[in-house]
Motif scaffolding. Structure first.
Motif, PDB file in Angstrom:
ATOM      1  N   ILE A 458      -3.864   1.562 -12.898  1.00 11.99           N
ATOM      2  CA  ILE A 458      -3.549   3.136 -11.687  1.00 11.99           C
ATOM      3  C   ILE A 458      -4.072   3.073 -10.346  1.00 11.99           C
ATOM      4  CG2 ILE A 458      -4.286   5.387 -11.511  1.00 11.99           C
ATOM      5  CD1 ILE A 458      -3.065   5.761 -14.226  1.00 11.99           C
ATOM      6  N   ARG A 459      -5.106   2.356 -10.422  1.00 11.53           N
ATOM      7  CA  ARG A 459      -6.211   1.427  -9.172  1.00 11.53           C
ATOM      8  C   ARG A 459      -5.325   0.859  -7.927  1.00 11.53           C
ATOM      9  NH1 ARG A 459     -10.475   2.303 -13.190  1.00 11.53           N
ATOM     10  NH2 ARG A 459     -10.759   0.259 -13.062  1.00 11.53           N
ATOM     11  N   ASP A 460      -5.043  -0.345  -9.565  1.00 12.06           N
ATOM     12  CA  ASP A 460      -4.237  -1.113  -8.162  1.00 12.06           C
ATOM     13  C   ASP A 460      -3.122  -0.656  -7.886  1.00 12.06           C
ATOM     14  OD1 ASP A 460      -6.011  -3.090  -8.906  1.00 12.06           O
ATOM     15  OD2 ASP A 460      -4.497  -4.013 -10.666  1.00 12.06           O
ATOM     16  N   ALA A 461      -1.871   0.259  -8.559  1.00 13.51           N
ATOM     17  CA  ALA A 461      -1.266   0.913  -7.861  1.00 13.51           C
ATOM     18  C   ALA A 461      -1.342   1.405  -6.586  1.00 13.51           C
ATOM     19  CB  ALA A 461      -0.721   1.124  -8.913  1.00 13.51           C
ATOM     20  N   VAL A 462      -2.684   2.225  -6.713  1.00 17.32           N
ATOM     21  CA  VAL A 462      -2.643   2.848  -5.607  1.00 17.32           C
ATOM     22  C   VAL A 462      -3.559   2.200  -4.404  1.00 17.32           C
ATOM     23  CG1 VAL A 462      -4.557   5.165  -5.207  1.00 17.32           C
ATOM     24  CG2 VAL A 462      -3.298   5.442  -7.268  1.00 17.32           C
ATOM     25  N   LYS A 463      -3.725   1.324  -5.085  1.00 19.46           N
ATOM     26  CA  LYS A 463      -4.362   0.032  -3.796  1.00 19.46           C
ATOM     27  C   LYS A 463      -3.634  -0.175  -3.128  1.00 19.46           C
ATOM     28  CE  LYS A 463      -7.919  -2.514  -4.909  1.00 19.46           C
ATOM     29  NZ  LYS A 463      -8.074  -3.253  -5.564  1.00 19.46           N
ATOM     30  N   GLU A 464      -2.367  -0.762  -3.479  1.00 19.91           N
ATOM     31  CA  GLU A 464      -1.510  -1.221  -3.421  1.00 19.91           C
ATOM     32  C   GLU A 464      -0.623  -0.213  -2.321  1.00 19.91           C
ATOM     33  OE1 GLU A 464       1.570  -2.590  -5.996  1.00 19.91           O
ATOM     34  OE2 GLU A 464       0.105  -4.427  -6.577  1.00 19.91           O
ATOM     35  N   GLU A 465      -0.417   1.339  -2.692  1.00 17.68           N
ATOM     36  CA  GLU A 465       0.069   2.335  -1.649  1.00 17.68           C
ATOM     37  C   GLU A 465      -0.694   2.479  -1.303  1.00 17.68           C
ATOM     38  OE1 GLU A 465       2.728   5.429  -0.878  1.00 17.68           O
ATOM     39  OE2 GLU A 465       2.543   3.851  -2.459  1.00 17.68           O
ATOM     40  N   ARG A 466      -1.849   2.581  -1.040  1.00 11.99           N
ATOM     41  CA  ARG A 466      -3.057   2.654   0.883  1.00 11.99           C
ATOM     42  C   ARG A 466      -2.822   1.552   1.189  1.00 11.99           C
ATOM     43  NH1 ARG A 466      -7.525   1.984  -1.652  1.00 11.99           N
ATOM     44  NH2 ARG A 466      -7.764   4.162  -2.731  1.00 11.99           N
ATOM     45  N   LYS A 467      -2.727  -0.054   0.895  1.00  7.27           N
ATOM     46  CA  LYS A 467      -2.177  -0.854   1.970  1.00  7.27           C
ATOM     47  C   LYS A 467      -0.863  -0.233   2.450  1.00  7.27           C
ATOM     48  CE  LYS A 467      -4.984  -4.321  -0.419  1.00  7.27           C
ATOM     49  NZ  LYS A 467      -4.978  -5.679  -0.176  1.00  7.27           N
ATOM     50  N   ARG A 468       0.177  -0.066   1.949  1.00  8.82           N
ATOM     51  CA  ARG A 468       1.490   0.016   2.666  1.00  8.82           C
ATOM     52  C   ARG A 468       2.121   1.456   3.534  1.00  8.82           C
ATOM     53  NH1 ARG A 468       3.990   1.162  -2.290  1.00  8.82           N
ATOM     54  NH2 ARG A 468       4.407  -0.899  -2.630  1.00  8.82           N
ATOM     55  N   ASN A 469       0.653   2.368   3.482  1.00  5.82           N
ATOM     56  CA  ASN A 469       0.164   3.490   4.192  1.00  5.82           C
ATOM     57  C   ASN A 469       0.017   3.031   5.907  1.00  5.82           C
ATOM     58  OD1 ASN A 469       1.756   4.899   2.654  1.00  5.82           O
ATOM     59  ND2 ASN A 469       0.336   6.328   1.451  1.00  5.82           N
ATOM     60  N   ASP A 470      -0.825   2.010   5.670  1.00  6.94           N
ATOM     61  CA  ASP A 470      -1.936   1.574   6.259  1.00  6.94           C
ATOM     62  C   ASP A 470      -1.035   0.556   8.035  1.00  6.94           C
ATOM     63  OD1 ASP A 470      -3.655   1.798   5.986  1.00  6.94           O
ATOM     64  OD2 ASP A 470      -4.592   0.565   4.557  1.00  6.94           O
ATOM     65  N   GLU A 471      -0.151   0.109   6.477  1.00  9.56           N
ATOM     66  CA  GLU A 471       1.068  -1.191   7.083  1.00  9.56           C
ATOM     67  C   GLU A 471       1.921  -0.209   8.098  1.00  9.56           C
ATOM     68  OE1 GLU A 471       2.859  -3.479   4.290  1.00  9.56           O
ATOM     69  OE2 GLU A 471       1.048  -5.081   4.237  1.00  9.56           O
ATOM     70  N   VAL A 472       2.555   0.741   7.664  1.00 12.51           N
ATOM     71  CA  VAL A 472       3.694   1.747   7.991  1.00 12.51           C
ATOM     72  C   VAL A 472       2.564   2.757   8.981  1.00 12.51           C
ATOM     73  CG1 VAL A 472       4.311   3.935   7.589  1.00 12.51           C
ATOM     74  CG2 VAL A 472       4.742   2.098   5.727  1.00 12.51           C
ATOM     75  N   ALA A 473       1.010   3.047   9.007  1.00 17.64           N
ATOM     76  CA  ALA A 473       1.133   3.527   9.997  1.00 17.64           C
ATOM     77  C   ALA A 473       0.805   3.005  11.533  1.00 17.64           C
ATOM     78  CB  ALA A 473      -0.590   4.038   9.522  1.00 17.64           C
ATOM     79  N   ALA A 474       0.243   0.990  11.198  1.00 13.59           N
ATOM     80  CA  ALA A 474      -0.261   0.139  12.024  1.00 13.59           C
ATOM     81  C   ALA A 474       1.452   0.077  12.970  1.00 13.59           C
ATOM     82  CB  ALA A 474      -0.384  -0.482  11.255  1.00 13.59           C
ATOM     83  N   VAL A 475       2.731  -0.296  12.103  1.00 11.79           N
ATOM     84  CA  VAL A 475       3.803  -0.191  12.687  1.00 11.79           C
ATOM     85  C   VAL A 475       3.710   0.959  13.257  1.00 11.79           C
ATOM     86  CG1 VAL A 475       6.287   0.040  12.388  1.00 11.79           C
ATOM     87  CG2 VAL A 475       4.365  -1.990  11.300  1.00 11.79           C
ATOM     88  N   ARG A 476       4.141   2.367  13.347  1.00 12.60           N
ATOM     89  CA  ARG A 476       4.486   3.439  14.008  1.00 12.60           C
ATOM     90  C   ARG A 476       3.651   3.922  15.005  1.00 12.60           C
ATOM     91  NH1 ARG A 476       4.071   8.465   9.075  1.00 12.60           N
ATOM     92  NH2 ARG A 476       7.147   6.944   8.242  1.00 12.60           N
ATOM     93  N   ALA A 477       2.438   3.011  15.022  1.00 10.27           N
ATOM     94  CA  ALA A 477       1.809   2.768  16.503  1.00 10.27           C
ATOM     95  C   ALA A 477       2.483   2.025  17.026  1.00 10.27           C
ATOM     96  CB  ALA A 477      -0.473   2.631  15.659  1.00 10.27           C
TER      97      ALA A 477
END
Length: 487
Positions: A458-477
């Motif tokens: 679960i922690r690994d999944a949360v970590k991957e989701e956090r990275k994915r959100n950061d990448e999406v935020a960087a693309v949107r920026a």
């Protein structure tokens, strides 16, 4: 955070940490080492959830604040080389920058790291006190503890503090077939029920100095034991449960008519002679005319070896059979005598310094005696007549006669098949309850391990989701910046 270590000191840390880090684990963080600063000292920590081990460095350099979690296989490789060479580790996000000095040249690389919040909690500190001779006595008792996973309460060295006087502590270990105890110790254990210290690789490791401090903490979550020696601080979960009443199985010396006494020279020779004797498990000890003879037998082949380096027997003559491996363990532990009433009674050893050893003998009736041919023929004829009469009465065909040798083999197989059931029936209700509890506890431990793996996933999944959100935020920026550009 950046740390710099000498390979000599890192090698010392790796040697001890290897005793508790599992070679294979479903939880990635348990295969790592955590570096952190506490009280101005750099420390390395490892855990397998039941054990926690901390090494304090003497010659490390630290820059900045934080923690570094690095894989143990990498640290083992980095520890190789000249002891004066250095290794530097620096945390860079979820990566670890490694600088390894090899032959005077710096080799830089990047390794995968872990986030500090993934590291499991190790619990509160445990107050320790002087425990002189504890580790030496623990290591002496450990070989006699059980290795049966279903008998968890016997997989330990029990610290019994119910004795009288200031030096009231006794260390005990048993596997149900033999027992060893060592008393007259003064230990900082206040619980009247004592504590069961599991047998672990780290406490048996010869790299740990024998001069240790000991502490015990008991909470609702269970007991914990802390051992501190030099640069090492070791905490382990105590074994839960109630230890058997070991005092009632230790025989008294009164009425023991036979005594076997071994010299150190004969004990050293027995370490080579006993394994070479015929037979697999049993070895015989015969006392006669003041001397001792070893006996090994495999079928009709029998070998006797007298001990000639001063070992002595006192009594009217005896023969007793014991497990050869248990005999060698007893000699290695420093015991040099056997006292017993007869060949079927427990054998008591006493080193005269507060330690005792109890061993149950083996029953050996010798090879089966051949029957005379006439008796065998008569018995077979009677059996044939009985089967024929029985078949006539029931209008069935007579059955074939089973030769005596085959019949004996069938009986032995039936006995071997029914022996576990008979043993189960002979167990008392309390013993069956204890056995069921040990099995249930083992299954609960397996379930806890499985849940820990699920939590890690679960922690690994949360970590991957956090990275994915950061990448999406960087693309949107980035898109927002492009949209704001005016041509």
């Amino acid at each position: 955070m950046k740390i710099t270590l000498t390979k000599a000191e890192l090698r010392n840390a790796v040697a001890g940490l290897a005793k508790i880090i599992p070679s294979k684990t479903g939880i990635a963080v348990l295969g790592c080492v955590r570096f952190y600063v506490e009280g101005g000292d750099l420390k390395a920590q490892a855990t397998d959830l039941d054990q926690t081990l901390v090494f304090t460095f003497d010659c490390a350099e630290c820059e900045g604040q934080g923690e570094i979690i690095a894989g143990f296989p990498m640290l083992r490789e980095l520890s190789k080389g000249a002891g004066t060479d250095t290794v530097s580790l620096e945390q860079d996000g979820d990566k670890v920058m490694v600088t390894n000095i090899v032959g005077g040249h710096a080799v830089t690389s990047t390794a995968e790291g872990m986030e500090a919040r993934d590291w499991p909690e190790s619990g509160a500190e445990i107050e320790v006190g002087e425990a002189k001779d504890f580790l030496n006595a623990y290591r002496r008792m450990a070989p006699f503890a059980s290795v049966d996973e279903t008998r968890r309460t016997l997989q330990c060295v029990y610290v019994d503090v119910s004795g009288d006087g200031e030096r009231n502590a006794t260390l005990v270990a048993t596997d149900g077939k033999r027992l060893c105890c060592c008393n007259s110790l003064k230990l900082p254990v206040d619980d009247e029920n004592g504590v069961m210290v599991p047998v672990t690789k780290f406490l048996l490791w010869n790299g740990l100095a024998e001069d240790v401090m000991l502490g015990v903490s008991k909470t609702k979550a269970g007991g914990r034991v802390c051992v501190r020696s030099g640069n090492w601080t070791y905490r382990v979960k105590a074994v839960d449960g109630m230890y058997p009443n070991w005092r009632q199985v230790v025989p008294v010396k009164d009425g023991m008519a036979h005594t076997l006494t071994f010299t150190d020279a004969d004990a050293e020779a027995m370490a080579k002679i006993v394994p070479a004797l015929p037979g697999k498990e049993a070895v015989g000890l015969e006392g006669c005319d003041g001397g001792i003879t070893l006996r090994g037998q495999d079928g009709d082949r029998q070998v006797r070896v007298p001990l000639t380096a001063g070992s002595a027997y006192a009594g009217t003559g005896c023969s007793v059979t014991v497990n050869r491996q248990y005999l060698l363990d007893m000699l290695r532990a420093g015991f040099r005598n056997f006292m017993f009433a007869d060949g079927h009674s427990p054998l008591l050893s006493d080193d005269g310094k507060g330690a005792k050893h109890v061993l149950m003998p083996l029953r050996y009736d010798g090879p089966p005696r051949p029957q005379p041919a006439a008796a065998t023929s008569a018995a077979a004829a009677q059996q044939d007549q009985a089967q024929a009469d029985n078949a006539t009465d029931n209008n069935t065909k007579p059955t074939a006669t089973v030769p005596p040798a085959e019949k004996e083999t069938q009986q032995m197989k039936q006995e071997q098949t029914t022996t576990p059931q008979q043993q189960q029936q002979e167990m008392t209700a309390l013993e069956r309850l204890q056995a069921a509890y040990d099995v249930a506890k083992a299954k609960v431990r397996d379930a806890q391990s499985a849940l820990a793996e699920v939590a890690a996933a679960i922690r690994d999944a949360v970590k991957e989701e956090r990275k994915r959100n950061d990448e999406v935020a960087a693309v949107r920026a980035g898109l927002a910046k492009l949209q704001s550009i005016k041509v």
